[in-house]
Design a protein around this motif. Structure first.
Motif, short mmCIF file in Angstrom:
data_model
loop_
_atom_site.label_atom_id
_atom_site.label_comp_id
_atom_site.label_asym_id
_atom_site.label_seq_id
_atom_site.Cartn_x
_atom_site.Cartn_y
_atom_site.Cartn_z
N SER A 1 0.83 -1.20 0.00
CA SER A 1 0.00 0.00 0.00
C SER A 1 0.87 1.25 0.00
N ASP A 2 0.27 2.37 -0.34
CA ASP A 2 1.03 3.62 -0.41
C ASP A 2 1.55 4.06 0.95
N ASP A 3 0.82 3.70 2.01
CA ASP A 3 1.20 4.14 3.35
C ASP A 3 2.18 3.20 4.04
N PHE A 4 2.44 2.06 3.41
CA PHE A 4 3.27 1.05 4.07
C PHE A 4 4.74 1.47 4.08
N GLU A 5 5.34 1.38 5.26
CA GLU A 5 6.76 1.64 5.42
C GLU A 5 7.39 0.46 6.14
N PRO A 6 8.14 -0.39 5.42
CA PRO A 6 8.76 -1.55 6.05
C PRO A 6 9.59 -1.15 7.27
N ASN A 7 9.39 -1.86 8.36
CA ASN A 7 10.15 -1.58 9.57
C ASN A 7 10.65 -2.88 10.19
N PHE A 8 11.36 -2.74 11.28
CA PHE A 8 11.95 -3.91 11.94
C PHE A 8 10.87 -4.90 12.36
N ASP A 9 9.77 -4.40 12.95
CA ASP A 9 8.72 -5.28 13.44
C ASP A 9 8.13 -6.14 12.33
N PHE A 10 7.97 -5.58 11.14
CA PHE A 10 7.40 -6.33 10.02
C PHE A 10 8.30 -7.49 9.62
N TYR A 11 9.58 -7.23 9.40
CA TYR A 11 10.50 -8.27 8.95
C TYR A 11 10.79 -9.27 10.07
N TYR A 12 10.87 -8.78 11.28
CA TYR A 12 11.11 -9.65 12.44
C TYR A 12 9.93 -10.61 12.62
N GLY A 13 8.72 -10.06 12.53
CA GLY A 13 7.54 -10.88 12.67
C GLY A 13 7.40 -11.89 11.54
N ALA A 14 7.83 -11.52 10.34
CA ALA A 14 7.73 -12.42 9.19
C ALA A 14 8.51 -13.71 9.42
N ILE A 15 9.63 -13.62 10.12
CA ILE A 15 10.43 -14.82 10.42
C ILE A 15 9.62 -15.79 11.27
N PHE A 16 8.95 -15.27 12.29
CA PHE A 16 8.18 -16.11 13.19
C PHE A 16 6.93 -16.66 12.51
N VAL A 17 6.29 -15.84 11.70
CA VAL A 17 5.08 -16.27 10.98
C VAL A 17 5.42 -17.42 10.03
N TYR A 18 6.52 -17.28 9.31
CA TYR A 18 6.92 -18.34 8.38
C TYR A 18 7.23 -19.64 9.13
N ALA A 19 7.99 -19.53 10.21
CA ALA A 19 8.36 -20.72 10.98
C ALA A 19 7.12 -21.41 11.54
N SER A 20 6.17 -20.61 12.05
CA SER A 20 4.95 -21.17 12.62
C SER A 20 4.11 -21.87 11.56
N SER A 21 3.95 -21.23 10.40
CA SER A 21 3.14 -21.82 9.33
C SER A 21 3.82 -23.06 8.73
N LEU A 22 5.15 -23.11 8.75
CA LEU A 22 5.87 -24.29 8.28
C LEU A 22 5.57 -25.50 9.17
N THR A 23 5.53 -25.28 10.48
CA THR A 23 5.20 -26.38 11.39
C THR A 23 3.76 -26.86 11.15
N LEU A 24 2.86 -25.91 10.89
CA LEU A 24 1.47 -26.28 10.63
C LEU A 24 1.35 -27.10 9.35
N SER A 25 2.03 -26.68 8.29
CA SER A 25 1.95 -27.40 7.02
C SER A 25 2.48 -28.83 7.16
N ALA A 26 3.57 -29.00 7.92
CA ALA A 26 4.13 -30.34 8.14
C ALA A 26 3.19 -31.18 9.00
N ALA A 27 2.56 -30.55 9.99
CA ALA A 27 1.64 -31.27 10.87
C ALA A 27 0.41 -31.76 10.11
N ILE A 28 -0.05 -30.97 9.15
CA ILE A 28 -1.20 -31.38 8.34
C ILE A 28 -0.86 -32.61 7.52
#
Length: 264
Positions: free
Chosen positions: A168-195
């Protein structure tokens, strides 16, 4: 299944789970959340939520250690359930560290902090549990399973990015966004394997217990993705509804472990 031959798994499920218990878990966490935000005064509510958040993963860890002990001497299942127990113990350490920061060191933000080291440790530990089980029951995955494990976490990560305003036009990438992305990916990877594990085990004696485990991981994955999205906008607090998914996730996993223990 006997203790003398714990790695021989019967072909068909003998112990279906009780849907009333699942409904009870969901209803209980909703009632708890309402009481925290409506009935109890804020000062007490914060302490109660912190204590509840600390003890939930600790209880799951203790029950996991009991299951691992029942598999003592096996080459596969003891290691698998020991890893799962350590997974929840890592979450416990993360929660108690977050608790100390939040309540006793108010000048320091508990996010990000040393607590995240323990929170992140849960992902390789639960993946270890899942991989050990899958390799034992199905040493070779088909192409569809491999594609699913690769694509599903990416789709969750894209959803996280969109909800965070990426593009979006208002989006400004920051530390929290990229930091959170690491955890979100790791969490969803465990879910995909568990399924994938749930599909493999669906007709076996641990099929229902594994399905419960997947539901518990699903609750935690939704909680993780939502939480890190909230942190992007600095909107999280201890009374937020996101906690419902973690609470439900923990107690569904606890039920899964109890169910697994009963079919040993």
């Amino acid at each position: 299944m006997t203790l003398s031959q714990p790695e021989i798994v019967p072909d068909k499920i003998k112990s279906p789970f009780n849907y009333k218990i699942l409904a009870g878990i969901i209803t209980s966490v909703i009632i708890f959340h309402v009481m925290i935000n409506v009935v109890i005064v804020p000062e007490d509510a914060e302490m109660i939520v912190s204590i509840f958040s600390v003890f939930n993963p600790l209880i799951a860890s203790i029950i996991g250690f009991i299951v691992a002990f029942r598999y003592k001497g096996t080459k596969v299942f003891q290691k698998a359930y020991l890893a799962l127990s350590l997974d929840f113990f890592a979450i416990f350490l993360g929660e108690i560290t977050y608790f100390v920061y939040d309540l006793f060191i108010p000048d320091i933000d508990p996010y990000p902090s040393i607590a995240d080291v323990f929170f992140f440790a849960q992902y390789p530990l639960i993946l270890t549990h899942i991989i050990i089980n899958i390799r034992f029951f199905s040493p070779k995955l088909n192409k569809i399973s491999k594609i699913w494990i690769a694509v599903f976490p990416i789709s969750i990560l894209i959803s996280y990015a969109i909800l965070s305003g990426f593009g979006s036009d208002d989006f400004e990438p920051n530390f929290d966004f990229y930091y959170g992305a690491i955890f979100v990916y790791a969490s969803s990877l465990t879910l995909s394997a568990a399924i994938i594990g749930a599909i493999i085990f669906k007709e076996g004696v641990i099929g229902k217990a594994w399905l419960l485990l997947v539901l518990g991981i699903l609750g935690n994955t939704i909680g993780d993705a939502w939480y890190y999205n909230l942190e992007v906008f600095d909107q999280y607090d201890l009374g937020h509804p996101v906690n419902l998914f973690w609470y439900a996730g923990y107690w569904i996993v606890i039920y899964a472990l109890i169910k697994h223990r009963k079919v040993l």
